[in-house]
Design an enzyme around this catalytic site. Structure first.
Site, PDB file in Angstrom:
ATOM      1  CD  GLU A   1     -12.918 -11.596  -1.630  1.00  0.00           C
ATOM      2  OE1 GLU A   1     -12.428 -11.456  -2.227  1.00  0.00           O
ATOM      3  OE2 GLU A   1     -14.807 -11.799  -0.834  1.00  0.00           O
TER       4      GLU A   1
ATOM      5  N   GLY B   1     -36.704  -1.504   6.225  1.00  0.00           N
ATOM      6  CA  GLY B   1     -36.203   0.186   7.617  1.00  0.00           C
ATOM      7  C   GLY B   1     -34.968   0.668   6.925  1.00  0.00           C
TER       8      GLY B   1
ATOM      9  CG  ASP C   1      -2.469   0.872   0.964  1.00  0.00           C
ATOM     10  OD1 ASP C   1      -3.734   0.287   0.672  1.00  0.00           O
ATOM     11  OD2 ASP C   1      -2.476   1.657   0.627  1.00  0.00           O
TER      12      ASP C   1
ATOM     13  CG  LEU D   1     -15.720  -9.599   1.376  1.00  0.00           C
ATOM     14  CD1 LEU D   1     -15.287  -8.112   2.313  1.00  0.00           C
ATOM     15  CD2 LEU D   1     -13.574  -9.590   1.877  1.00  0.00           C
TER      16      LEU D   1
ATOM     17  CB  CYS E   1     -20.276  -2.433  -1.522  1.00  0.00           C
ATOM     18  SG  CYS E   1     -18.588  -2.556  -1.157  1.00  0.00           S
TER      19      CYS E   1
HETATM   20  C1  UDX Z   1     -22.310  -5.531   0.465  1.00  0.00           C
HETATM   21  C2  UDX Z   1     -22.485  -7.107  -0.617  1.00  0.00           C
HETATM   22  O1  UDX Z   1     -23.712  -7.772   0.346  1.00  0.00           O
HETATM   23  C3  UDX Z   1     -21.249  -8.098  -0.643  1.00  0.00           C
HETATM   24  O2  UDX Z   1     -21.466  -8.702  -1.163  1.00  0.00           O
HETATM   25  C4  UDX Z   1     -20.885  -7.003  -1.653  1.00  0.00           C
HETATM   26  O3  UDX Z   1     -19.306  -7.548  -1.661  1.00  0.00           O
HETATM   27  C5  UDX Z   1     -20.420  -5.693  -0.965  1.00  0.00           C
HETATM   28  O4  UDX Z   1     -21.301  -4.853  -0.627  1.00  0.00           O
HETATM   29  P1  UDX Z   1     -21.758  -5.051   3.028  1.00  0.00           P
HETATM   30  O5  UDX Z   1     -21.635  -3.424   1.973  1.00  0.00           O
HETATM   31  O6  UDX Z   1     -20.267  -5.713   3.531  1.00  0.00           O
HETATM   32  O7  UDX Z   1     -22.005  -5.743   1.235  1.00  0.00           O
HETATM   33  O8  UDX Z   1     -23.204  -4.991   3.232  1.00  0.00           O
HETATM   34  P2  UDX Z   1     -24.486  -6.119   3.339  1.00  0.00           P
HETATM   35  O9  UDX Z   1     -24.831  -6.939   4.368  1.00  0.00           O
HETATM   36  O10 UDX Z   1     -24.543  -6.133   1.602  1.00  0.00           O
HETATM   37  O11 UDX Z   1     -25.257  -4.632   3.452  1.00  0.00           O
HETATM   38  C6  UDX Z   1     -25.735  -3.789   2.458  1.00  0.00           C
HETATM   39  C7  UDX Z   1     -26.568  -2.913   3.103  1.00  0.00           C
HETATM   40  O12 UDX Z   1     -27.918  -3.742   2.918  1.00  0.00           O
HETATM   41  C8  UDX Z   1     -26.689  -2.303   4.589  1.00  0.00           C
HETATM   42  O13 UDX Z   1     -26.576  -0.885   5.091  1.00  0.00           O
HETATM   43  C9  UDX Z   1     -27.459  -2.740   5.318  1.00  0.00           C
HETATM   44  O14 UDX Z   1     -28.583  -2.345   6.149  1.00  0.00           O
HETATM   45  C10 UDX Z   1     -28.484  -2.476   4.213  1.00  0.00           C
HETATM   46  N1  UDX Z   1     -29.757  -4.082   4.380  1.00  0.00           N
HETATM   47  C11 UDX Z   1     -29.422  -5.392   4.560  1.00  0.00           C
HETATM   48  C12 UDX Z   1     -31.407  -3.660   4.536  1.00  0.00           C
HETATM   49  O15 UDX Z   1     -31.732  -2.673   4.711  1.00  0.00           O
HETATM   50  N2  UDX Z   1     -32.059  -4.596   4.479  1.00  0.00           N
HETATM   51  C13 UDX Z   1     -31.577  -6.274   4.224  1.00  0.00           C
HETATM   52  O16 UDX Z   1     -32.148  -6.736   4.201  1.00  0.00           O
HETATM   53  C14 UDX Z   1     -30.229  -6.103   4.401  1.00  0.00           C
END
Ligand code: UDX
Length: 439
Positions: A152, A259, A30, A154, A266
């Site tokens: 990715e 909600g 980095d 994740l 992301c």
């Molecule tokens: C996401 C994708 O899931 C992942 O595969 C990708 O690589 C990166 O983006 P992440 O940003 O870590 O991952 O969060 P995620 O668990 O997907 O939740 C995203 C957002 O959606 C959060 O703000 C969460 O609170 C919201 N969410 C999730 C809802 O409002 N309702 C749900 O039912 C699920």
């Protein structure tokens, strides 16, 4: 194998540590000296459950090191991973590819022998082909340097599990590739031995798998939040609706939690970059629905502010508002595009005194929103509150009971922005309870 991982943020640091955990020798690279110093000292500069243990274990075993030297990396690595960020450009929907480009421009001139570069960052479709051509042009090893794309998936908070036990591995390879797949199979041998699908595609498809997946997830969340708007108008309950439609295996219950909507580093920026790229490709109509997905999502934040205003007698001026949650989701300290902090900021702008508490995201929140007041605990945040807003569904908040706050608040009024409390429990204890999309 000897592997380099460029970029040691959420994605790169996790990938580097997990590759070492698989037994590879890994060098994390980095340009951010502070991040490197922290990782070298065995401290993960963000909150990710389980990552620090893996980091330290592999450092102690001599399998994981960090550097800012591209020369050292080029010398060391048999294969390289690109894990730098692709944030949204300022004032535009498109992704900023300057970090990805910069790694390629700086690394390529140092590549004198055969190697494979695996891109992991989320990029607009077409980026990999462009970078592959550029590598051939400026790397002394020319066509012996292959570029493949290995998106990715994740989730923050589950990064280790998702990296070591993914539900699929996707690899995009160039038409003239001779070694990318074989090298990937060697690197991921232990993971692939678990038998999950390994999909080898062309470069463009692999780039799109990632953006399409995130667009689908965002759409699913906005769908249920649109239903929440309707439920509010019709006096129906969106949580029961979600349980009922989720029983249909074709729909599924996951990602149907209505909600405050999605945030983070992301989903929001990825759907916008996807729309921008579709426009460049002359296919913008295909993704106009994502603009609506984005709008529905942002409207939830506005609705939350309205509910808070109603709760305190239609003016936030001088009201005391307790905000529980600042991270964009639980088990994370990430506040990038956090719906919770966004709401807290808007409410403060309307003249309320806002006090925020989050189990892990306090430091990051303070940096982003220094003018909000931060509390040491839930009780501290709720002291004298006219209304309590639950905006991130941390376990600690889900487990709250009316008795915890009865004698703390000024008014017994709670708005559940994540529909994670049991309404009857609060109402029976004399509280006013509001949820998003619930009667
Ligand atoms: C996401 C994708 O899931 C992942 O595969 C990708 O690589 C990166 O983006 P992440 O940003 O870590 O991952 O969060 P995620 O668990 O997907 O939740 C995203 C957002 O959606 C959060 O703000 C969460 O609170 C919201 N969410 C999730 C809802 O409002 N309702 C749900 O039912 C699920």
């Amino acid at each position: 194998m000897r592997l380099c991982v460029f970029g040691v943020g959420y994605l790169g640091a996790t990938h580097a540590a997990c590759m070492a955990e698989l037994g590879h020798e890994v060098l994390g690279v980095d340009i951010d000296k502070a991040k490197l110093a922290s990782l070298e000292a065995g401290t993960v500069p963000f909150y990710e459950p389980g990552l620090e243990e893996i980091l330290v274990r592999n450092q102690e075993a001599g399998r994981l090191r960090f550097t800012d030297s591209y020369a050292e990396a080029a010398e060391f690595g048999e294969a390289h991973f690109l894990g730098v960020g692709t944030p949204q450009k300022r004032g535009e929907y498109a992704a900023d590819l300057s970090y990805v480009d910069s790694v390629v421009e700086n690394l390529a001139p140092l590549l004198t022998g055969p190697t494979v570069i695996f891109g992991k960052s989320t990029v607009p479709v077409g980026t990999a082909a462009r970078l592959g051509a550029r590598l051939r042009e400026i790397a002394p090893a020319g066509a012996e340097v292959e570029l493949a794309w290995n998106p990715e998936f994740l989730r923050e908070g589950f990064a280790i599990e998702d990296t070591l036990h993914p539900d699929r591995v996707v690899l995009g390879v160039a038409d003239d590739s001779t070694r990318s797949e074989q090298v990937a199979r060697e690197i991921y041998a232990d993971i692939l031995a678990e038998g999950m699908p390994f999909l080898v595609t062309d470069l463009a498809t692999s780039e799109m798998v990632k953006t399409a997946a995130n667009a689908f997830l965002a759409t699913k969340i906005s769908f249920i939040n649109a239903m929440a708007e309707l439920c509010e108008a019709a006096g129906a309950d969106v949580t029961v609706l979600a349980d009922a439609i989720g029983q249909d295996a074709r729909i599924g219950r996951k990602f149907l939690n209505a909600g405050l909507g999605f945030g983070g580093g992301c989903l929001p920026k990825d759907i916008r970059a996807f729309m921008a790229r579709a426009g460049e490709l002359g296919a913008d109509q295909a993704l106009t629905f994502l603009r609506e997905v984005d709008n529905i999502n942002m409207r939830r934040r506005t609705r939350m502010v309205e509910l808070a205003r109603e709760a305190v007698g239609n003016s936030l001026l001088g009201a005391r508002v307790a905000v529980l949650g600042a991270a964009f989701k639980p088990n994370s300290d990430d506040v990038r595009d956090s719906p919770a902090l966004n709401v807290a900021g808007q409410i403060q702008l309307q003249g309320a005194a806002v006090t925020v508490f989050d189990p892990k995201a306090m430091e990051n929140s303070r940096r982003l929103f220094p003018t909000l007041t931060y509390a040491e605990s839930v009780v501290d945040a709720c002291q004298g509150a006219d209304v309590v807003l639950l905006l991130t569904e941390w376990a600690e908040f889900r487990q709250l009971t009316p008795a915890d706050l009865d004698s703390v608040v000024r008014e017994k009024y709670i708005i559940d922005g994540r529909n994670c409390l049991t309404p009857s429990q609060w109402r029976d204890a004399g509280w006013k309870y509001r949820g998003l999309g619930r009667p």
